[in-house]
Design a protein around this motif. Sequence first.
Motif, mmCIF file in Angstrom:
data_model
loop_
_atom_site.group_PDB
_atom_site.id
_atom_site.type_symbol
_atom_site.label_atom_id
_atom_site.label_comp_id
_atom_site.label_asym_id
_atom_site.label_seq_id
_atom_site.Cartn_x
_atom_site.Cartn_y
_atom_site.Cartn_z
ATOM 1 N N GLY A 149 33.738 37.833 44.849
ATOM 2 C CA GLY A 149 34.441 36.666 45.366
ATOM 3 C C GLY A 149 35.402 36.079 44.339
ATOM 4 O O GLY A 149 36.493 35.613 44.683
ATOM 5 N N LEU A 150 35.005 36.115 43.074
ATOM 6 C CA LEU A 150 35.873 35.609 42.005
ATOM 7 C C LEU A 150 37.160 36.412 41.923
ATOM 8 O O LEU A 150 38.257 35.841 41.814
ATOM 9 C CB LEU A 150 35.124 35.667 40.669
ATOM 10 C CG LEU A 150 35.953 35.376 39.412
ATOM 11 C CD1 LEU A 150 36.446 33.943 39.419
ATOM 12 C CD2 LEU A 150 35.129 35.643 38.154
ATOM 13 N N VAL A 151 37.050 37.738 41.958
ATOM 14 C CA VAL A 151 38.237 38.591 41.893
ATOM 15 C C VAL A 151 39.132 38.364 43.102
ATOM 16 O O VAL A 151 40.367 38.354 42.987
ATOM 17 C CB VAL A 151 37.821 40.070 41.784
ATOM 18 C CG1 VAL A 151 39.041 40.983 41.860
ATOM 19 C CG2 VAL A 151 37.068 40.314 40.479
ATOM 20 N N LEU A 200 48.236 32.746 57.821
ATOM 21 C CA LEU A 200 49.690 32.751 57.996
ATOM 22 C C LEU A 200 50.430 32.811 56.667
ATOM 23 O O LEU A 200 51.517 33.385 56.573
ATOM 24 C CB LEU A 200 50.126 31.493 58.773
ATOM 25 C CG LEU A 200 49.609 31.400 60.224
ATOM 26 C CD1 LEU A 200 50.013 30.082 60.851
ATOM 27 C CD2 LEU A 200 50.127 32.569 61.057
ATOM 28 N N THR A 201 49.870 32.224 55.637
ATOM 29 C CA THR A 201 50.551 32.177 54.335
ATOM 30 C C THR A 201 50.108 33.293 53.389
ATOM 31 O O THR A 201 50.608 33.388 52.270
ATOM 32 C CB THR A 201 50.284 30.820 53.655
ATOM 33 O OG1 THR A 201 48.866 30.618 53.535
ATOM 34 C CG2 THR A 201 50.890 29.688 54.459
ATOM 35 N N GLY A 202 49.181 34.134 53.822
ATOM 36 C CA GLY A 202 48.783 35.267 53.006
ATOM 37 C C GLY A 202 47.707 34.968 51.989
ATOM 38 O O GLY A 202 47.476 35.778 51.082
ATOM 39 N N GLU A 225 42.671 36.249 51.479
ATOM 40 C CA GLU A 225 41.779 36.884 50.511
ATOM 41 C C GLU A 225 41.174 35.849 49.570
ATOM 42 O O GLU A 225 39.985 35.908 49.246
ATOM 43 C CB GLU A 225 42.531 37.943 49.701
ATOM 44 C CG GLU A 225 41.640 38.700 48.723
ATOM 45 C CD GLU A 225 42.384 39.768 47.966
ATOM 46 O OE1 GLU A 225 41.765 40.441 47.123
ATOM 47 O OE2 GLU A 225 43.604 39.932 48.199
ATOM 48 N N ASN A 226 41.993 34.869 49.160
ATOM 49 C CA ASN A 226 41.483 33.818 48.281
ATOM 50 C C ASN A 226 40.438 32.966 48.976
ATOM 51 O O ASN A 226 39.405 32.614 48.384
ATOM 52 C CB ASN A 226 42.647 32.935 47.808
ATOM 53 C CG ASN A 226 43.771 33.738 47.181
ATOM 54 O OD1 ASN A 226 44.661 34.173 47.892
ATOM 55 N ND2 ASN A 226 43.727 33.955 45.887
ATOM 56 N N ILE A 227 40.697 32.650 50.249
ATOM 57 C CA ILE A 227 39.757 31.840 51.014
ATOM 58 C C ILE A 227 38.432 32.568 51.191
ATOM 59 O O ILE A 227 37.350 31.989 51.006
ATOM 60 C CB ILE A 227 40.348 31.466 52.386
ATOM 61 C CG1 ILE A 227 41.598 30.605 52.204
ATOM 62 C CG2 ILE A 227 39.312 30.721 53.220
ATOM 63 C CD1 ILE A 227 41.355 29.282 51.535
ATOM 64 N N PHE A 261 34.548 31.596 50.138
ATOM 65 C CA PHE A 261 33.446 31.627 51.101
ATOM 66 C C PHE A 261 32.347 32.581 50.662
ATOM 67 O O PHE A 261 31.156 32.290 50.803
ATOM 68 C CB PHE A 261 33.967 32.035 52.483
ATOM 69 C CG PHE A 261 34.615 30.916 53.247
ATOM 70 C CD1 PHE A 261 34.522 29.604 52.787
ATOM 71 C CD2 PHE A 261 35.308 31.153 54.417
ATOM 72 C CE1 PHE A 261 35.117 28.568 53.483
ATOM 73 C CE2 PHE A 261 35.901 30.118 55.118
ATOM 74 C CZ PHE A 261 35.805 28.812 54.644
ATOM 75 N N LEU A 262 32.741 33.727 50.124
ATOM 76 C CA LEU A 262 31.759 34.711 49.693
ATOM 77 C C LEU A 262 30.890 34.154 48.573
ATOM 78 O O LEU A 262 29.660 34.284 48.600
ATOM 79 C CB LEU A 262 32.455 35.988 49.222
ATOM 80 C CG LEU A 262 31.543 37.138 48.765
ATOM 81 C CD1 LEU A 262 30.689 37.626 49.929
ATOM 82 C CD2 LEU A 262 32.374 38.286 48.203
ATOM 83 N N GLY A 263 31.530 33.498 47.609
ATOM 84 C CA GLY A 263 30.769 32.910 46.516
ATOM 85 C C GLY A 263 29.821 31.824 46.986
ATOM 86 O O GLY A 263 28.666 31.753 46.537
ATOM 87 N N ILE A 264 30.284 31.000 47.916
ATOM 88 C CA ILE A 264 29.444 29.920 48.430
ATOM 89 C C ILE A 264 28.271 30.474 49.227
ATOM 90 O O ILE A 264 27.109 30.079 49.031
ATOM 91 C CB ILE A 264 30.278 28.963 49.304
ATOM 92 C CG1 ILE A 264 31.294 28.206 48.444
ATOM 93 C CG2 ILE A 264 29.372 27.964 50.040
ATOM 94 C CD1 ILE A 264 32.237 27.325 49.249
#
Length: 232
Positions: free
Chosen positions: A107-109, A190-192, A195-197, A201-204
């Motif tokens: 998730g960090l990456v 929409l803004t690409g 992956e960051n989002i 979520f994965l880390g949480i």
Amino acid sequence: MSKASKKKKVVIEERYHGPLITNGVSLGYIKLLSWISLAFSFMAYFGTTYVDHIGIYKILFILCMFISGVAIPLSFFDRFIVRFKSFIYLFVSILVLILNVDMTFTGLVMLVGNDGIYSVWALIYNLVALCILLFSTGLYSWYYLPKNQGKIWAFNRWETYGGEDNAKKQERLFNVGVAFVAVLLAPAILTGYIENIFGVFLGILMNLFLPALIVDGVQAARYVRKHPGYEE
């Protein structure tokens, strides 16, 4: 009822587990988790060989691979597993923790990219993940206290709280929550930045739910020490 029959009844009783998981941690988990944690740790280590110039993550994942590697040969000896049940339960908890570390790093990456694992955002992400991990561990441990065993969480058993009307109310709230999350994700898609989002979520999610298995494994180790005759 004789003492022998009473003892037998205690032995076959189902071991208590927290309200979040359907079944308690099993000794057989070591057979699968050892391979899964080794594979994820290896992939994480392989990824750090190109981007981790300091070496902290490399050392961490080498340690994770070593522990997972030790668990693999142990998983083939059923007699050893049955003989040292308490140790195996603890080992399963450690393997789940390793898997949690692997997924948190993934998730960090996803959040900061390969070049940002030592950035300020990475530090904030790791601190937040650690806080969630400690909070979840404490929360699940609280449910194993004798006075709290048997409590039921409303969010996954709505029908037991207030009858059918309240169940529908809770279901509507859940649907609103899903819609709210979808609205939050729409701009990211929409803004690409999807992956960051998903990295956040994965880390949480990993640090929020996997500790339930970690705590249950530790509690299972304590339980079998008090009840050596316990069988799954």
